[in-house]
Design a protein around this motif. Structure first.
Motif, PDB file in Angstrom:
ATOM      1  N   GLN A   1       0.831  -1.196   0.000  1.00 12.86           N
ATOM      2  CA  GLN A   1       0.000   0.000   0.000  1.00 12.86           C
ATOM      3  C   GLN A   1       0.870   1.252   0.000  1.00 12.86           C
ATOM      4  N   MET A   2       0.489   2.219  -0.778  1.00 13.20           N
ATOM      5  CA  MET A   2       1.151   3.522  -0.779  1.00 13.20           C
ATOM      6  C   MET A   2       0.179   4.510  -0.151  1.00 13.20           C
ATOM      7  N   PRO A   3       0.339   4.787   1.130  1.00  7.38           N
ATOM      8  CA  PRO A   3      -0.631   5.657   1.812  1.00  7.38           C
ATOM      9  C   PRO A   3      -0.713   7.033   1.163  1.00  7.38           C
ATOM     10  N   ARG A   4      -1.954   7.494   0.978  1.00  6.68           N
ATOM     11  CA  ARG A   4      -2.155   8.811   0.361  1.00  6.68           C
ATOM     12  C   ARG A   4      -1.797   9.942   1.307  1.00  6.68           C
ATOM     13  N   ARG A   5      -1.753   9.617   2.599  1.00  8.07           N
ATOM     14  CA  ARG A   5      -1.363  10.602   3.600  1.00  8.07           C
ATOM     15  C   ARG A   5      -0.254  10.020   4.469  1.00  8.07           C
ATOM     16  N   VAL A   6       0.542  10.891   5.028  1.00  6.70           N
ATOM     17  CA  VAL A   6       1.601  10.446   5.933  1.00  6.70           C
ATOM     18  C   VAL A   6       1.017  10.344   7.335  1.00  6.70           C
ATOM     19  N   TRP A   7       1.076   9.159   7.910  1.00 14.06           N
ATOM     20  CA  TRP A   7       0.584   8.938   9.267  1.00 14.06           C
ATOM     21  C   TRP A   7       1.654   9.351  10.257  1.00 14.06           C
ATOM     22  N   VAL A   8       1.285  10.191  11.198  1.00 13.61           N
ATOM     23  CA  VAL A   8       2.243  10.643  12.203  1.00 13.61           C
ATOM     24  C   VAL A   8       1.570  10.656  13.574  1.00 13.61           C
ATOM     25  N   ALA A   9       2.265  10.108  14.557  1.00 15.58           N
ATOM     26  CA  ALA A   9       1.731  10.044  15.917  1.00 15.58           C
ATOM     27  C   ALA A   9       2.252  11.207  16.742  1.00 15.58           C
ATOM     28  N   ILE A  10       1.354  11.792  17.547  1.00  9.14           N
ATOM     29  CA  ILE A  10       1.743  12.850  18.481  1.00  9.14           C
ATOM     30  C   ILE A  10       1.111  12.532  19.838  1.00  9.14           C
ATOM     31  N   GLY A  11       1.506  13.287  20.855  1.00 10.90           N
ATOM     32  CA  GLY A  11       0.982  13.064  22.196  1.00 10.90           C
ATOM     33  C   GLY A  11      -0.444  13.561  22.354  1.00 10.90           C
ATOM     34  N   PRO A  12      -1.089  13.183  23.434  1.00 11.75           N
ATOM     35  CA  PRO A  12      -2.501  13.539  23.641  1.00 11.75           C
ATOM     36  C   PRO A  12      -2.764  15.032  23.730  1.00 11.75           C
ATOM     37  N   SER A  13      -1.773  15.815  24.161  1.00 11.14           N
ATOM     38  CA  SER A  13      -1.985  17.261  24.293  1.00 11.14           C
ATOM     39  C   SER A  13      -1.096  18.075  23.368  1.00 11.14           C
ATOM     40  N   ASP A  14      -0.381  17.409  22.454  1.00  8.71           N
ATOM     41  CA  ASP A  14       0.474  18.137  21.513  1.00  8.71           C
ATOM     42  C   ASP A  14      -0.381  18.907  20.511  1.00  8.71           C
ATOM     43  N   TRP A  15       0.160  20.053  20.067  1.00  5.70           N
ATOM     44  CA  TRP A  15      -0.516  20.842  19.033  1.00  5.70           C
ATOM     45  C   TRP A  15      -0.586  20.035  17.745  1.00  5.70           C
ATOM     46  N   SER A  16      -1.745  20.036  17.110  1.00  5.47           N
ATOM     47  CA  SER A  16      -1.957  19.269  15.885  1.00  5.47           C
ATOM     48  C   SER A  16      -1.968  20.193  14.671  1.00  5.47           C
ATOM     49  N   PRO A  17      -0.857  20.266  13.935  1.00  2.00           N
ATOM     50  CA  PRO A  17      -0.819  21.114  12.745  1.00  2.00           C
ATOM     51  C   PRO A  17      -1.656  20.494  11.623  1.00  2.00           C
ATOM     52  N   VAL A  18      -2.103  21.308  10.697  1.00  2.00           N
ATOM     53  CA  VAL A  18      -2.856  20.809   9.553  1.00  2.00           C
ATOM     54  C   VAL A  18      -2.158  21.290   8.284  1.00  2.00           C
ATOM     55  N   PRO A  19      -1.030  20.666   7.933  1.00  2.00           N
ATOM     56  CA  PRO A  19      -0.304  21.109   6.749  1.00  2.00           C
ATOM     57  C   PRO A  19      -1.062  20.772   5.471  1.00  2.00           C
ATOM     58  N   ALA A  20      -1.056  21.713   4.528  1.00  2.00           N
ATOM     59  CA  ALA A  20      -1.712  21.458   3.250  1.00  2.00           C
ATOM     60  C   ALA A  20      -0.925  20.436   2.446  1.00  2.00           C
ATOM     61  N   TYR A  21       0.387  20.454   2.632  1.00  2.00           N
ATOM     62  CA  TYR A  21       1.235  19.484   1.943  1.00  2.00           C
ATOM     63  C   TYR A  21       2.435  19.190   2.824  1.00  2.00           C
ATOM     64  N   PRO A  22       2.849  17.945   2.885  1.00  2.00           N
ATOM     65  CA  PRO A  22       2.195  16.745   2.371  1.00  2.00           C
ATOM     66  C   PRO A  22       0.907  16.435   3.163  1.00  2.00           C
ATOM     67  N   PRO A  23      -0.070  15.775   2.522  1.00  2.00           N
ATOM     68  CA  PRO A  23      -1.277  15.390   3.255  1.00  2.00           C
ATOM     69  C   PRO A  23      -0.905  14.525   4.459  1.00  2.00           C
ATOM     70  N   THR A  24      -1.450  14.830   5.607  1.00  2.00           N
ATOM     71  CA  THR A  24      -1.022  14.197   6.853  1.00  2.00           C
ATOM     72  C   THR A  24      -2.216  13.650   7.628  1.00  2.00           C
ATOM     73  N   ARG A  25      -2.045  12.479   8.220  1.00  6.00           N
ATOM     74  CA  ARG A  25      -3.051  11.878   9.101  1.00  6.00           C
ATOM     75  C   ARG A  25      -2.454  11.850  10.508  1.00  6.00           C
ATOM     76  N   ILE A  26      -3.028  12.615  11.405  1.00  5.09           N
ATOM     77  CA  ILE A  26      -2.547  12.687  12.784  1.00  5.09           C
ATOM     78  C   ILE A  26      -3.252  11.638  13.634  1.00  5.09           C
ATOM     79  N   VAL A  27      -2.479  10.860  14.398  1.00  8.33           N
ATOM     80  CA  VAL A  27      -3.052   9.948  15.390  1.00  8.33           C
ATOM     81  C   VAL A  27      -2.447  10.313  16.741  1.00  8.33           C
ATOM     82  N   ARG A  28      -3.242  10.212  17.783  1.00  9.86           N
ATOM     83  CA  ARG A  28      -2.763  10.577  19.120  1.00  9.86           C
ATOM     84  C   ARG A  28      -2.524   9.319  19.955  1.00  9.86           C
ATOM     85  N   PHE A  29      -1.297   9.207  20.457  1.00 12.15           N
ATOM     86  CA  PHE A  29      -0.938   8.105  21.342  1.00 12.15           C
ATOM     87  C   PHE A  29      -0.698   8.653  22.739  1.00 12.15           C
ATOM     88  N   THR A  30      -1.023   7.855  23.748  1.00 11.89           N
ATOM     89  CA  THR A  30      -0.660   8.226  25.110  1.00 11.89           C
ATOM     90  C   THR A  30       0.859   8.234  25.221  1.00 11.89           C
TER      91      THR A  30
END
Length: 206
Positions: free
Chosen positions: A93-122
């Protein structure tokens, strides 16, 4: 001791040489004016690879460069899930978005490029199994193959189980991680109960 750069253009070259990919914000903080950046672009010395991201025009393009770009945009993040699986060569699979994990209270940026999928981990899961890889001159944190598999099995609502199972099979066949390493990551990553029957079936039948 190397000579210090004398002009803004020299400083710009030094920063690009050191970091590979630089953000406009980093350049401004270093005292480099927008006109200096614009002249470097017009002269073909610098290329804009995304909004507010620049790279030396002579740099080789890395196939994983989007991961480096996301690492610059999300400095507290770790490349995760399907993007990490693809980096380790464990999925077609070639993901259409880059999956990136951040902390539960980290600021979540919304970059126009590259398309990004934010997931929050404890914090417990966020800090486990992080590797650092140099991509396009950038230090990119990416979860290990074993840790990535644990995350995929634990987060079945985000990714279809078949992707996790195929990744598990590929990891064993390609020896990207031993069954013992995978089992340990699953135990510490809260996925052992779910992963165990699949791992045992693949190990015993392999």
């Amino acid at each position: 001791m190397p000579a210090m750069p004398h002009t803004q253009r020299d400083h710009l070259r030094a920063m690009v040489a050191q970091h590979g990919i630089v953000r406009a914000q980093e350049l401004r903080k270093a005292g480099i004016a927008g006109t200096t950046i614009q002249r470097a672009l017009e002269d073909g010395e610098l290329v804009r690879i995304g909004r507010g991201l620049y790279q030396d025009s002579r740099s080789d393009i890395d196939t994983d460069q989007t991961l480096a770009e996301v690492a610059k945009r999300v400095p507290k993040g770790v490349i995760a899930m399907i993007s990490a699986l693809a980096f380790h060569g464990l999925t077609d699979q070639m993901p259409r978005r880059v999956w990136v994990a951040i902390g539960p209270s980290d600021w979540s940026p919304v970059p126009a490029y590259p398309p990004t999928r934010i997931v929050r981990f404890t914090e417990k899961y966020l800090r486990q199994g992080t590797e650092h890889h140099k991509i396009a001159g950038v230090d990119v944190p990416i979860y290990s193959a074993a840790k990535t598999l644990a995350d995929l099995f634990r987060n079945g609502r985000l990714v279809d189980r078949s992707v996790a199972v195929e990744g598990l099979r590929a990891a064993i066949e390609q020896r990207k991680a031993t069954p013992a390493q995978i089992a340990e990551a699953a135990r510490s990553g809260g996925a052992w109960r779910i992963m165990r029957p699949y791992l045992e079936a693949l190990t015993f039948n392999g």
